[in-house]
Every structure is written in structure tokens, then in C-alpha cells.
Design a protein around this motif. Structure first.
Motif, mmCIF file in Angstrom:
data_model
loop_
_atom_site.group_PDB
_atom_site.id
_atom_site.type_symbol
_atom_site.label_atom_id
_atom_site.label_comp_id
_atom_site.label_asym_id
_atom_site.label_seq_id
_atom_site.Cartn_x
_atom_site.Cartn_y
_atom_site.Cartn_z
ATOM 1 N N ALA A 50 0.830 -1.210 0.000
ATOM 2 C CA ALA A 50 0.000 0.000 0.000
ATOM 3 C C ALA A 50 0.859 1.251 0.000
ATOM 4 N N ALA A 51 1.923 1.243 0.792
ATOM 5 C CA ALA A 51 2.820 2.404 0.839
ATOM 6 C C ALA A 51 3.571 2.569 -0.478
ATOM 7 N N ASP A 52 3.913 1.435 -1.100
ATOM 8 C CA ASP A 52 4.669 1.500 -2.339
ATOM 9 C C ASP A 52 3.810 1.953 -3.520
ATOM 10 N N GLN A 53 2.489 1.765 -3.424
ATOM 11 C CA GLN A 53 1.589 2.078 -4.524
ATOM 12 C C GLN A 53 0.797 3.361 -4.296
ATOM 13 N N GLN A 54 1.259 4.226 -3.424
ATOM 14 C CA GLN A 54 0.584 5.492 -3.206
ATOM 15 C C GLN A 54 0.643 6.358 -4.467
ATOM 16 N N PRO B 246 -19.251 34.383 -9.222
ATOM 17 C CA PRO B 246 -18.017 33.790 -9.763
ATOM 18 C C PRO B 246 -17.284 32.918 -8.753
ATOM 19 N N VAL B 247 -17.226 33.316 -7.497
ATOM 20 C CA VAL B 247 -16.494 32.521 -6.517
ATOM 21 C C VAL B 247 -17.195 31.193 -6.265
ATOM 22 N N GLU B 248 -18.524 31.186 -6.279
ATOM 23 C CA GLU B 248 -19.241 29.929 -6.092
ATOM 24 C C GLU B 248 -19.038 29.000 -7.280
ATOM 25 N N ARG B 249 -19.064 29.552 -8.491
ATOM 26 C CA ARG B 249 -18.799 28.726 -9.672
ATOM 27 C C ARG B 249 -17.377 28.176 -9.632
ATOM 28 N N TYR B 250 -16.438 29.017 -9.217
ATOM 29 C CA TYR B 250 -15.045 28.574 -9.140
ATOM 30 C C TYR B 250 -14.875 27.423 -8.155
ATOM 31 N N LEU B 251 -15.443 27.547 -6.971
ATOM 32 C CA LEU B 251 -15.290 26.508 -5.946
ATOM 33 C C LEU B 251 -15.954 25.205 -6.373
ATOM 34 N N PHE B 252 -17.124 25.313 -6.997
ATOM 35 C CA PHE B 252 -17.810 24.099 -7.462
ATOM 36 C C PHE B 252 -16.995 23.403 -8.544
ATOM 37 N N ILE B 253 -16.505 24.166 -9.519
ATOM 38 C CA ILE B 253 -15.707 23.577 -10.595
ATOM 39 C C ILE B 253 -14.423 22.984 -10.041
ATOM 40 N N LEU B 254 -13.783 23.686 -9.114
ATOM 41 C CA LEU B 254 -12.535 23.194 -8.525
ATOM 42 C C LEU B 254 -12.750 21.859 -7.822
ATOM 43 N N ALA B 255 -13.823 21.745 -7.047
ATOM 44 C CA ALA B 255 -14.110 20.484 -6.367
ATOM 45 C C ALA B 255 -14.330 19.361 -7.376
ATOM 46 N N PHE B 256 -15.058 19.656 -8.441
ATOM 47 C CA PHE B 256 -15.330 18.644 -9.467
ATOM 48 C C PHE B 256 -14.031 18.221 -10.143
ATOM 49 N N VAL B 257 -13.168 19.176 -10.465
ATOM 50 C CA VAL B 257 -11.924 18.872 -11.163
ATOM 51 C C VAL B 257 -10.984 18.057 -10.275
ATOM 52 N N VAL B 258 -10.917 18.382 -8.996
ATOM 53 C CA VAL B 258 -10.053 17.633 -8.077
ATOM 54 C C VAL B 258 -10.493 16.174 -7.998
ATOM 55 N N VAL B 259 -11.796 15.946 -7.848
ATOM 56 C CA VAL B 259 -12.304 14.573 -7.759
ATOM 57 C C VAL B 259 -12.071 13.833 -9.070
ATOM 58 N N ALA B 260 -12.358 14.487 -10.204
ATOM 59 C CA ALA B 260 -12.173 13.844 -11.504
ATOM 60 C C ALA B 260 -10.708 13.511 -11.762
ATOM 61 N N THR B 261 -9.796 14.400 -11.380
ATOM 62 C CA THR B 261 -8.372 14.136 -11.572
ATOM 63 C C THR B 261 -7.907 12.972 -10.712
ATOM 64 N N LEU B 262 -8.429 12.885 -9.494
ATOM 65 C CA LEU B 262 -8.088 11.754 -8.618
ATOM 66 C C LEU B 262 -8.571 10.444 -9.225
ATOM 67 N N VAL B 263 -9.777 10.449 -9.779
ATOM 68 C CA VAL B 263 -10.289 9.242 -10.446
ATOM 69 C C VAL B 263 -9.419 8.882 -11.644
ATOM 70 N N ALA B 264 -9.074 9.877 -12.459
ATOM 71 C CA ALA B 264 -8.243 9.622 -13.633
ATOM 72 C C ALA B 264 -6.866 9.092 -13.235
ATOM 73 N N LYS B 265 -6.294 9.625 -12.186
ATOM 74 C CA LYS B 265 -4.973 9.180 -11.741
ATOM 75 C C LYS B 265 -5.005 7.719 -11.313
ATOM 76 N N ASN B 266 -6.061 7.333 -10.605
ATOM 77 C CA ASN B 266 -6.162 5.936 -10.181
ATOM 78 C C ASN B 266 -6.428 5.014 -11.365
ATOM 79 N N LEU B 267 -7.133 5.507 -12.368
ATOM 80 C CA LEU B 267 -7.378 4.678 -13.549
ATOM 81 C C LEU B 267 -6.089 4.422 -14.323
ATOM 82 N N SER C 182 0.589 12.446 -19.438
ATOM 83 C CA SER C 182 0.849 13.071 -18.134
ATOM 84 C C SER C 182 -0.370 13.887 -17.734
ATOM 85 N N LEU C 183 -0.946 13.569 -16.580
ATOM 86 C CA LEU C 183 -2.081 14.358 -16.098
ATOM 87 C C LEU C 183 -1.627 15.753 -15.699
#
Length: 355
Positions: free
Chosen positions: A14-18, A179-200, A280-281
Motif C-alpha cells: 500500500a505504501a509502495d503504490q501510493q 463567480p467565486v461559487e462557480r469557481y469553488l464548485f468547478i474546482l471540487a469537481f476537477v479535483v475529484v475527476a483528476t483523482l479518479v483519472a490518476k487511479n485509472l 501526463s495528467l
């Protein structure tokens, strides 16, 4: 002396595959994410949100999707703008015709699913054709989708001009209208999507994509099924691109027409992936930053230097200099900005010693 792996022992798989096995990388990424969520909203202006941060995040998500297909699976695509349009119009029609589902998360995911279905349909020829011929096939999908959204009036709710607009948007009762609400919502979506893509890409699915990219015949011999592998890449890539298209339509434009997702958008995203770095992501984000920021800097540079230019001349110079920068950069570093970042990290590991 700050970037060292010495003393960082890994005692289990698990530590080696972080995702980030080095402590400094984990701290740096965590600091960037925290700063994006907490620090940026304290100082950013409306112009920074609407013209830089929001476009950068949405285009980064689209570039991540395209990089999965082109960089990791080796399937060249010129239909990215069309897949973004599928996500945008699918989300719009769900939002319009099923008002009970006025939830951006559900609407965006539906747009991503519909875009994935269309991506699978146009990815079927990839079993028989590759390279330049596949690029032409995906280019045909771009032209077909442009025609579809311009001619099928039901998709645009029979508006005479062909343009559509969305009204109030919300997520679980939270109305997103600043604008700040749109930014925060998009940022949260992008972070989750990037994490999913990285694991894939670092799992079994990602290894199958890279095997097909490196040598499809050898990958088939050792047990990978080319059709399933290529179609899964088209599906995942189009899913992320469709979500990005829905975000671009709902949270960036608000009102749009089919020309918002024309062939120029496809080339723009392909340039992002090439400049940032194929496979490269991180390169997807760096390429998006380059494409978003450089034209703005070139547009403002003459005024900063006190040089007076007409708007037409300034526009033409911007295109010429920007194109020349792209060509120069590809000659100097064909592996993209992500490679420069990797080289900098390697030098930090050795600094201050020469070897």
C-alpha cells in the motif's frame, strides 16, 4: 537538501503504490489544493475568476480526458469539441425537460454519460484504423456533431437563432450564481475527476491502455483485447470531456450556440495536451495554463511597454507570436512542460551535488 527520498522506507504494498510515494510531493499537492480552496477566494477578483481560473479549470478537465485517449492509449482524436458539445446539449436538455432534476451534479454526470456513449460509437472504427486515418475519422465526428446541433431544432428547444441559455443553477439547494461559487464548485469537481483519472491510469486499465499505445499487436498477443481496451479509453475520455463541455456551457458561458464547440476548440485542446505533455495528467494542467495565460499576456504586453497598436494589428500579432511560441516550444522540448517539471525534480534530488 529539501527534496530527498533518503529515510522514506516503504514496508508494504500500500505504501509502495501510493499516488504520491514521496512525502514532499504529497505536502506540495496538499498545499496547492488547500491554497486553491481557501487562499484564492480571499484575493481573487471577478476578472481573475471569469477569464482565467474558471476557463483554466474547465479546459484542464477536458485536457485530462483527451490525454487519456491520446497520451495513454495512443488514439489520436480531433473530435473533442464535438464531444464537449454532446455533454453540453445533453445536460441542457435534461435540465430543461426534467426540471425536477435541477442539480448540477446530476446534470453534468448525465452529460458525461451521453458523451461517453457517443465516444464509444465513434471509437468503433479504431479497431481497424489508426494514426492519421483515425484522426480523420474523429474529425468527421466533429463535423457531424456540428451539423447535428445546428440542424436538429429539438436539441436547442426550437430557438430561431439556434442559441440556448440556462437560468438559475443549483446543487442540493445551493444556488450557484457568483463567480467565486462557480469557481469553488468547478474546482471540487476537477479535483475529484483528476483523482479518479490518476487511479485509472496507474491501475490495470491504464496499463492496458499504455500497452495498446506502445504496440497493439504485442498487447493483443499477451492477452489484452484491443476493441475493449480502445473503447474503454474512448468512453472514459469522452466522459470527462462531456462533463467539461457541460461545465463550459453552464458555468462559463451561460448562453451558447453550436459554434462554441467547433473545430477550433478541438485543436485548442489537442495543443494543450501536446504542449503540456502526452501521457501526463500534470501536463494537461500545464498545457491548459499555457493556452489560457499566454494569449492574455501577449494581448496586454504592448500596453505594459507603452506601445500603441490598433486592435486588428494586436489581434494578428497575438496569433502569430502565439503560433511561433508553440512551434519553438515543440522543437526545444517535444515531450512537453511535464518533462521540464520532471527534469527540475531530478535536479532537486541531486542539488547541491553535481552527481
Amino acid at each position: 537538501m529539501l527534496y530527498r527520498e533518503a529515510g522514506q522506507f516503504k514496508t508494504d504494498y500500500a505504501a509502495d503504490q501510493q499516488i504520491f510515494p514521496i512525502v514532499q510531493d504529497r505536502l506540495f499537492v496538499a498545499a496547492v489544493v488547500v491554497a486553491a480552496f481557501l487562499v484564492v477566494p480571499l484575493f481573487a477578483s471577478q476578472y481573475l475568476y471569469t477569464e482565467i481560473l474558471i476557463p483554466f479549470l474547465i479546459l484542464s478537465l477536458a485536457a485530462v480526458g483527451l490525454n487519456i485517449l491520446v497520451g495513454y492509449c495512443g488514439q489520436v482524436s480531433l473530435g473533442t469539441g464535438g464531444f464537449m458539445a454532446v455533454g453540453a446539449y445533453a445536460a441542457y436538455n435534461l435540465w430543461l425537460r426534467v426540471p425536477e432534476v435541477n442539480n448540477l451534479i446530476v446534470v453534468f454526470l448525465f452529460g458525461g454519460v451521453m458523451s461517453a456513449a457517443v465516444g464509444i460509437l465513434f471509437g468503433i472504427p479504431s479497431l481497424r484504423i489508426k494514426g492519421f486515418y483515425l484522426a480523420v475519422a474523429t474529425l468527421a465526428s466533429q463535423f457531424f456533431l456540428d451539423w447535428l446541433f445546428a440542424r436538429v431544432k429539438w436539441l436547442t428547444n426550437y430557438t430561431p437563432s439556434g442559441s440556448v441559455a440556462v437560468g438559475e443553477t443549483s446543487v442540493f439547494g445551493w444556488i450557484i450564481d457568483t463567480p467565486v461559487e462557480r469557481y469553488l464548485f468547478i474546482l471540487a469537481f476537477v479535483v475529484v475527476a483528476t483523482l479518479v483519472a490518476k487511479n485509472l491510469v496507474r491501475g490495470h486499465i491504464g496499463r492496458s491502455w499504455m500497452a495498446i499505445r506502445d504496440m497493439d499487436i504485442a498487447a493483443e498477443i499477451i492477452g489484452f483485447r484491443p476493441l475493449r481496451t480502445k473503447l474503454s479509453a474512448f468512453a472514459v475520455s469522452s466522459f470527462f470531456i462531456g462533463i467539461a463541455g457541460a461545465m463550459w456551457a453552464f458555468l462559463r458561458l451561460g448562453a451558447w450556440e453550436p459554434l462554441a464547440f467547433d473545430i477550433n476548440r478541438s485543436f485548442q485542446l489537442l495543443f494543450m495536451v501536446i504542449i503540456g505533455g502526452l501521457g501526463s495528467l500534470l501536463g494537461s494542467f500545464l498545457g491548459a495554463a499555457f493556452i489560457v495565460l499566454v494569449p492574455i499576456l501577449l494581448n496586454q504586453l504592448p500596453s505594459w511597454l507603452g506601445i500603441k497598436m490598433s486592435t486588428a494589428l494586436l489581434s494578428h500579432l497575438e496569433f502569430m507570436v502565439f503560433g511561433a511560441m508553440i512551434v519553438f516550444f515543440l522543437i526545444v522540448e517535444p515531450h512537453g512542460l511535464a518533462r521540464l517539471w520532471a527534469v527540475a525534480k531530478e535536479k532537486l534530488r541531486l542539488w547541491p551535488f553535481p552527481h
